[in-house]
Design a protein around this motif. Structure first.
Motif, PDB file in Angstrom:
ATOM      1  N   TYR A 138     -15.905 -24.940  27.801  1.00  0.00           N
ATOM      2  CA  TYR A 138     -15.492 -23.739  28.498  1.00  0.00           C
ATOM      3  C   TYR A 138     -15.847 -23.853  29.980  1.00  0.00           C
ATOM      4  O   TYR A 138     -16.618 -24.727  30.382  1.00  0.00           O
ATOM      5  N   HIS A 141     -14.496 -29.447  22.637  1.00  0.00           N
ATOM      6  CA  HIS A 141     -13.948 -28.714  23.762  1.00  0.00           C
ATOM      7  C   HIS A 141     -15.059 -28.060  24.567  1.00  0.00           C
ATOM      8  O   HIS A 141     -16.210 -27.967  24.112  1.00  0.00           O
ATOM      9  N   ARG A 186     -11.551 -18.310  32.562  1.00  0.00           N
ATOM     10  CA  ARG A 186     -12.391 -17.896  31.434  1.00  0.00           C
ATOM     11  C   ARG A 186     -11.583 -17.657  30.161  1.00  0.00           C
ATOM     12  O   ARG A 186     -12.156 -17.448  29.101  1.00  0.00           O
ATOM     13  N   SER A 187     -10.264 -17.680  30.291  1.00  0.00           N
ATOM     14  CA  SER A 187      -9.415 -17.357  29.142  1.00  0.00           C
ATOM     15  C   SER A 187      -9.163 -18.561  28.239  1.00  0.00           C
ATOM     16  O   SER A 187      -8.657 -18.403  27.138  1.00  0.00           O
ATOM     17  N   TYR A 188      -9.490 -19.736  28.750  1.00  0.00           N
ATOM     18  CA  TYR A 188      -9.113 -20.943  28.027  1.00  0.00           C
ATOM     19  C   TYR A 188     -10.295 -21.871  27.809  1.00  0.00           C
ATOM     20  O   TYR A 188     -11.338 -21.743  28.440  1.00  0.00           O
ATOM     21  N   PHE A 189     -10.101 -22.795  26.890  1.00  0.00           N
ATOM     22  CA  PHE A 189     -11.077 -23.866  26.729  1.00  0.00           C
ATOM     23  C   PHE A 189     -10.336 -25.191  26.765  1.00  0.00           C
ATOM     24  O   PHE A 189      -9.132 -25.265  26.481  1.00  0.00           O
ATOM     25  N   ARG A 208      -5.055 -27.650  26.383  1.00  0.00           N
ATOM     26  CA  ARG A 208      -5.653 -26.376  26.785  1.00  0.00           C
ATOM     27  C   ARG A 208      -5.630 -25.436  25.598  1.00  0.00           C
ATOM     28  O   ARG A 208      -4.569 -25.181  25.013  1.00  0.00           O
ATOM     29  N   THR A 221      -9.875 -29.177  25.826  1.00  0.00           N
ATOM     30  CA  THR A 221     -10.073 -29.871  24.557  1.00  0.00           C
ATOM     31  C   THR A 221      -9.639 -31.327  24.618  1.00  0.00           C
ATOM     32  O   THR A 221      -8.686 -31.668  25.316  1.00  0.00           O
ATOM     33  N   TRP A 275      -6.292 -21.634  24.047  1.00  0.00           N
ATOM     34  CA  TRP A 275      -6.324 -20.231  24.449  1.00  0.00           C
ATOM     35  C   TRP A 275      -7.355 -19.527  23.596  1.00  0.00           C
ATOM     36  O   TRP A 275      -7.199 -19.413  22.377  1.00  0.00           O
ATOM     37  N   GLU A 276      -8.413 -19.066  24.223  1.00  0.00           N
ATOM     38  CA  GLU A 276      -9.544 -18.501  23.497  1.00  0.00           C
ATOM     39  C   GLU A 276      -9.135 -17.329  22.599  1.00  0.00           C
ATOM     40  O   GLU A 276      -9.573 -17.223  21.461  1.00  0.00           O
ATOM     41  N   ARG A 289      -7.007 -18.977  19.906  1.00  0.00           N
ATOM     42  CA  ARG A 289      -7.513 -20.246  19.390  1.00  0.00           C
ATOM     43  C   ARG A 289      -6.367 -21.182  19.046  1.00  0.00           C
ATOM     44  O   ARG A 289      -6.315 -21.770  17.968  1.00  0.00           O
ATOM     45  N   TYR A 301      -6.405 -17.770  11.377  1.00  0.00           N
ATOM     46  CA  TYR A 301      -6.442 -18.771  12.446  1.00  0.00           C
ATOM     47  C   TYR A 301      -5.872 -20.106  11.968  1.00  0.00           C
ATOM     48  O   TYR A 301      -6.590 -21.104  11.819  1.00  0.00           O
TER      49      TYR A 301
END
Lengths: 120, 112
Positions: free
Chosen positions: A54, A52, A32-35, A99, A37, A101-102, A105, B37
Motif C-alpha cells: 500500500y 502487494h 490510498r485507494s489502491y494497492f 493495480r 501487486t 482496488w482496495e 479487491r 470476493y
C-alpha cells in the motif's frame, strides 16, 4: 488511462536476487485507494499471487515466498519493485504487476508481463 | 489457504453455443458486508489476464453482456451466452477474501 510496465533482467543466476520494477502511468502509487501487486505464472502453469503493498508502505506476502520476497514503493519515480532472493529454477516465470482496488479487491489493470529465467 | 477448484479444465465449444465454467472454493467467500470476493479473469494467448467479473457477478467495464457471473458462498459460475472465436483462452477464478490471494487452475476454452 492507467498503464503498468514491468522492467528488469530477463536472466538471473541461481541463488541470485531477482529484481523487477513496475512503472506506473495514469495514476499515482501514493493513492490510498489502491494497492500495488506482483503475480507470476510459471511455464505452462496457473497464476500465483506474490504479494502487494500500500501507499503507506504496509505489505502482504505469500507465505510460500515470505522469507525471500520484498516489495517497495518509489514515489519519486512513481514505481514499485519486487526483490526475490535465493532464486532457483522454480522462480522461472512470467512476472506481472497489477493495480488492486482496495474497495473491491480486484485487479482492473495489469502490466504486459516480463519473462524471467533463473539459470546459470 | 483457500483452494479454488475449477471445472472443467478443458472446454471445447461450438461458436454461438453457450459455455459454463464452475469454480468452488474450500471456504465461503461471502464477507459480512454481503460481497463475495471472487473475480473471473480471461487470459488470451500471449497476453496478461483481463478482468471479466468482479465481486462474483459484476461485469467489468467494456466486457460484453454475454458474459455473466453468479453464485455465492462457495459455488460460483461464469457463463458465456454465445461463444465467439475471440473468447478463446484460459479462464481463471480468483478469491481475494483472504491472504494469500489464490486462483483456480484455469479452464481452457477452445473453439470446436
Amino acid at each position: 488511462q492507467v498503464q503498468l510496465q514491468e522492467s528488469g533482467p530477463g536472466l538471473v543466476k541461481p541463488s541470485g536476487t531477482l529484481s523487477l520494477t513496475c512503472s506506473v502511468s495514469g495514476d499515482s502509487v501514493s493513492s490510498r485507494s489502491y494497492f500495488w501487486t506482483w503475480m507470476r505464472q510459471s511455464p505452462g502453469k496457473g497464476l500465483e499471487w506474490i504479494g502487494h503493498l500500500y501507499s503507506n508502505g504496509s505489505t502482504h506476502y505469500n507465505p510460500s515466498l515470505n522469507s525471500r520476497v520484498s516489495l517497495s514503493l518509489d514515489t519519486s519515480d512513481n514505481s514499485f519493485s519486487l526483490r526475490l532472493s535465493s532464486s532457483t529454477a522454480a522462480d522461472t516465470a512470467v512476472y506481472y504487476c497489477a493495480r488492486g482496488w482496495e474497495l473491491l479487491r480486484t485487479f482492473h489493470y495489469w502490466g504486459q508481463g516480463i519473462s524471467v529465467t533463473v539459470s546459470s | 489457504d483457500i483452494v479454488m477448484t475449477q471445472s472443467p479444465l478443458s472446454l471445447p465449444v461450438i461458436p454461438g453455443e453457450p459455455a459454463s465454467i464452475s469454480c468452488r472454493s474450500s471456504q465461503s467467500l461471502l464477507y459480512s458486508n454481503g460481497y463475495n470476493y471472487v473475480d473471473w479473469y480471461l487470459q488470451k494467448p500471449g497476453k496478461s489476464p483481463q478482468l471479466l467479473i468482479y465481486l462474483g457477478s459484476n461485469r467489468a467495464s467494456g466486457v460484453p453482456d454475454r458474459f455473466s457471473g453468479s453464485g455465492s458462498g462457495t459455488d460460483f459460475t461464469l457463463k458465456i451466452s454465445r461463444v465467439q472465436a475471440d473468447d478463446v483462452g484460459v479462464y481463471y477464478c480468483m478469491q481475494a477474501l483472504e491472504i494469500p490471494i489464490t486462483f483456480g487452475q484455469g479452464t481452457r476454452l477452445e473453439i470446436k
